[in-house]
Motif scaffolding. Structure first.
Motif, PDB file in Angstrom:
ATOM      1  N   TYR A   1     -16.200   1.828  24.831  1.00  0.00           N
ATOM      2  CA  TYR A   1     -15.451   2.097  26.067  1.00  0.00           C
ATOM      3  C   TYR A   1     -14.536   0.933  26.410  1.00  0.00           C
ATOM      4  CZ  TYR A   1     -14.434   2.288  31.048  1.00  0.00           C
ATOM      5  OH  TYR A   1     -13.791   2.256  32.259  1.00  0.00           O
ATOM      6  N   LEU A   2     -15.068  -0.283  26.401  1.00  0.00           N
ATOM      7  CA  LEU A   2     -14.251  -1.447  26.752  1.00  0.00           C
ATOM      8  C   LEU A   2     -13.082  -1.627  25.785  1.00  0.00           C
ATOM      9  CD1 LEU A   2     -17.136  -3.916  27.657  1.00  0.00           C
ATOM     10  CD2 LEU A   2     -15.474  -2.931  29.250  1.00  0.00           C
ATOM     11  N   SER A   3     -13.303  -1.324  24.521  1.00  0.00           N
ATOM     12  CA  SER A   3     -12.211  -1.409  23.543  1.00  0.00           C
ATOM     13  C   SER A   3     -11.164  -0.339  23.807  1.00  0.00           C
ATOM     14  CB  SER A   3     -12.766  -1.279  22.126  1.00  0.00           C
ATOM     15  OG  SER A   3     -13.670  -2.328  21.831  1.00  0.00           O
ATOM     16  N   CYS A   4     -11.619   0.856  24.188  1.00  0.00           N
ATOM     17  CA  CYS A   4     -10.686   1.955  24.458  1.00  0.00           C
ATOM     18  C   CYS A   4      -9.816   1.684  25.679  1.00  0.00           C
ATOM     19  CB  CYS A   4     -11.447   3.269  24.631  1.00  0.00           C
ATOM     20  SG  CYS A   4     -12.088   3.970  23.095  1.00  0.00           S
TER      21      CYS A   4
ATOM     22  N   VAL B   1     -11.817  -8.821  26.325  1.00  0.00           N
ATOM     23  CA  VAL B   1     -12.600  -9.987  26.737  1.00  0.00           C
ATOM     24  C   VAL B   1     -14.053  -9.577  26.995  1.00  0.00           C
ATOM     25  CG1 VAL B   1     -12.908 -11.770  28.482  1.00  0.00           C
ATOM     26  CG2 VAL B   1     -10.608 -11.217  27.669  1.00  0.00           C
ATOM     27  N   LYS B   2     -14.241  -8.538  27.810  1.00  0.00           N
ATOM     28  CA  LYS B   2     -15.603  -8.059  28.079  1.00  0.00           C
ATOM     29  C   LYS B   2     -16.233  -7.469  26.815  1.00  0.00           C
ATOM     30  CE  LYS B   2     -15.255  -7.078  33.031  1.00  0.00           C
ATOM     31  NZ  LYS B   2     -15.297  -6.012  34.071  1.00  0.00           N
ATOM     32  N   ALA B   3     -15.417  -6.823  26.004  1.00  0.00           N
ATOM     33  CA  ALA B   3     -15.930  -6.259  24.754  1.00  0.00           C
ATOM     34  C   ALA B   3     -16.463  -7.372  23.857  1.00  0.00           C
ATOM     35  CB  ALA B   3     -14.828  -5.478  24.040  1.00  0.00           C
ATOM     36  N   GLN B   4     -15.724  -8.470  23.768  1.00  0.00           N
ATOM     37  CA  GLN B   4     -16.175  -9.580  22.930  1.00  0.00           C
ATOM     38  C   GLN B   4     -17.459 -10.191  23.474  1.00  0.00           C
ATOM     39  OE1 GLN B   4     -13.211 -12.390  21.647  1.00  0.00           O
ATOM     40  NE2 GLN B   4     -14.721 -13.984  21.230  1.00  0.00           N
ATOM     41  N   ASP B   5     -17.632 -10.187  24.786  1.00  0.00           N
ATOM     42  CA  ASP B   5     -18.866 -10.721  25.378  1.00  0.00           C
ATOM     43  C   ASP B   5     -20.097  -9.976  24.849  1.00  0.00           C
ATOM     44  OD1 ASP B   5     -17.635 -12.678  26.850  1.00  0.00           O
ATOM     45  OD2 ASP B   5     -17.573 -11.517  28.711  1.00  0.00           O
ATOM     46  N   ILE B   6     -19.946  -8.672  24.660  1.00  0.00           N
ATOM     47  CA  ILE B   6     -21.061  -7.888  24.118  1.00  0.00           C
ATOM     48  C   ILE B   6     -21.409  -8.364  22.715  1.00  0.00           C
ATOM     49  CG2 ILE B   6     -21.727  -5.598  23.266  1.00  0.00           C
ATOM     50  CD1 ILE B   6     -20.327  -4.386  25.682  1.00  0.00           C
TER      51      ILE B   6
ATOM     52  N   TYR C   1     -21.920  -1.287  14.355  1.00  0.00           N
ATOM     53  CA  TYR C   1     -20.843  -1.706  13.463  1.00  0.00           C
ATOM     54  C   TYR C   1     -19.585  -0.858  13.697  1.00  0.00           C
ATOM     55  CZ  TYR C   1     -23.860  -4.720  10.563  1.00  0.00           C
ATOM     56  OH  TYR C   1     -24.684  -5.716  10.097  1.00  0.00           O
ATOM     57  N   GLY C   2     -19.777   0.434  13.917  1.00  0.00           N
ATOM     58  CA  GLY C   2     -18.642   1.299  14.207  1.00  0.00           C
ATOM     59  C   GLY C   2     -17.921   0.877  15.468  1.00  0.00           C
ATOM     60  N   ALA C   3     -18.691   0.472  16.485  1.00  0.00           N
ATOM     61  CA  ALA C   3     -18.097  -0.007  17.730  1.00  0.00           C
ATOM     62  C   ALA C   3     -17.347  -1.319  17.510  1.00  0.00           C
ATOM     63  CB  ALA C   3     -19.191  -0.179  18.781  1.00  0.00           C
TER      64      ALA C   3
END
Length: 269
Positions: free
Chosen positions: A153-156, A161-166, A187-189
């Protein structure tokens, strides 16, 4: 997921379980519940649906059953896996409104409803699901299934920035996670995230959370093209275990082709 077991061995184990359940007076309802999940994991919709209907239409009750919330949540996951997104959202309604909850639900429901809405093109309805869902996960334990959905979701929405935090905080759990299925999902995410960064014109990624991987780390970080190649290879090796066991390409369709659709729908715009 028993990716190293043959289908025949898995079904033999279930048959043995069925015999033991019947001998102890538990009936077939719980066995059919397990079988619908097993056949869903095989990517065999026809048989999965057959046993799902048997389970759902069986009025018997058993002390061995999951609670109502978990049963509904299982249905939501099942419907999402087989692209029944509208039905999945409808099935989740009594969970999300608080009617049916338990220790694991709605934690496991939010990711599937979120993904269902993303696949339906309803990204504007996903923010609240993300915000509520992220609060239900344990941030200090391996929750790869849930975090994969939130990373997607964050990538979409291109909040990299938040996506990388995950990834920084949760990639470390890959090495101890027992379910290869959810590693494939994670891995897909990660691949959606990396391709999104690449699409935005980035060539390198500085990410301390990825340091265990065997790639060259420069002062600028990892080369994103190298990361994409690495994770595609790692994901495909795991997918092949399931494809060979299942005798189909369900895992490629679900975790490669369908995820590419999300990338194309939201990130290539």
């Amino acid at each position: 997921a028993f990716e190293y077991f043959s289908k025949e061995r898995i079904l033999a184990l279930v048959e043995d379980m069925k015999t033991r359940y019947l001998e102890n007076g538990y009936g077939e309802k719980v066995v059919n519940y397990f079988l619908q999940g097993i056949y869903a994991d095989f990517g065999d919709f026809e048989n999965a649906e057959k046993y799902r209907q048997k389970w759902m239409n069986d009025s018997d009750t058993s002390t061995m059953e999951d609670c109502k919330a978990c049963q509904l949540n299982t249905n939501v996951g099942y419907l999402t896996s087989f692209e029944k997104y509208t039905e999945a959202i409808e099935e989740a309604s009594s969970i999300l409104d608080g009617t049916h909850t338990c220790g694991q639900v709605p934690k496991g429901t939010y990711p599937n409803v979120l993904l269902s809405k993303l696949f339906l093109g309803k990204i504007d309805e996903c923010k609240e699901l993300y915000e509520k869902g992220i609060e239900t996960v344990n941030h200090t334990q391996a929750e790869l299934k849930e975090y994969a959905a939130y990373l997607i979701y964050l990538s979409c929405i291109k909040d990299f920035v938040k996506a990388q935090d995950i990834i920084e905080n949760h990639f470390k759990y890959v090495w101890e996670y027992k379910s290869k299925k959810w590693i494939i999902t994670f891995y897909g995410a990660i691949l959606i995230f990396l391709k999104g960064l690449q699409k935005e014109g980035n060539e390198y990624l500085k990410c301390d959370g990825l340091k265990p991987i065997p790639l060259k780390l420069t002062e600028e970080g990892y080369q994103i093209i190298d990361l994409i190649t690495f994770f595609e290879k790692e994901q495909m090796q795991l997918i092949q275990l399931f494809n060979e066991r299942n005798g189909n390409d369900f895992y490629i369709k679900r975790y490669v082709t369908d995820y590419q659709k999300l990338f194309d729908k939201y990130i290539t715009l």
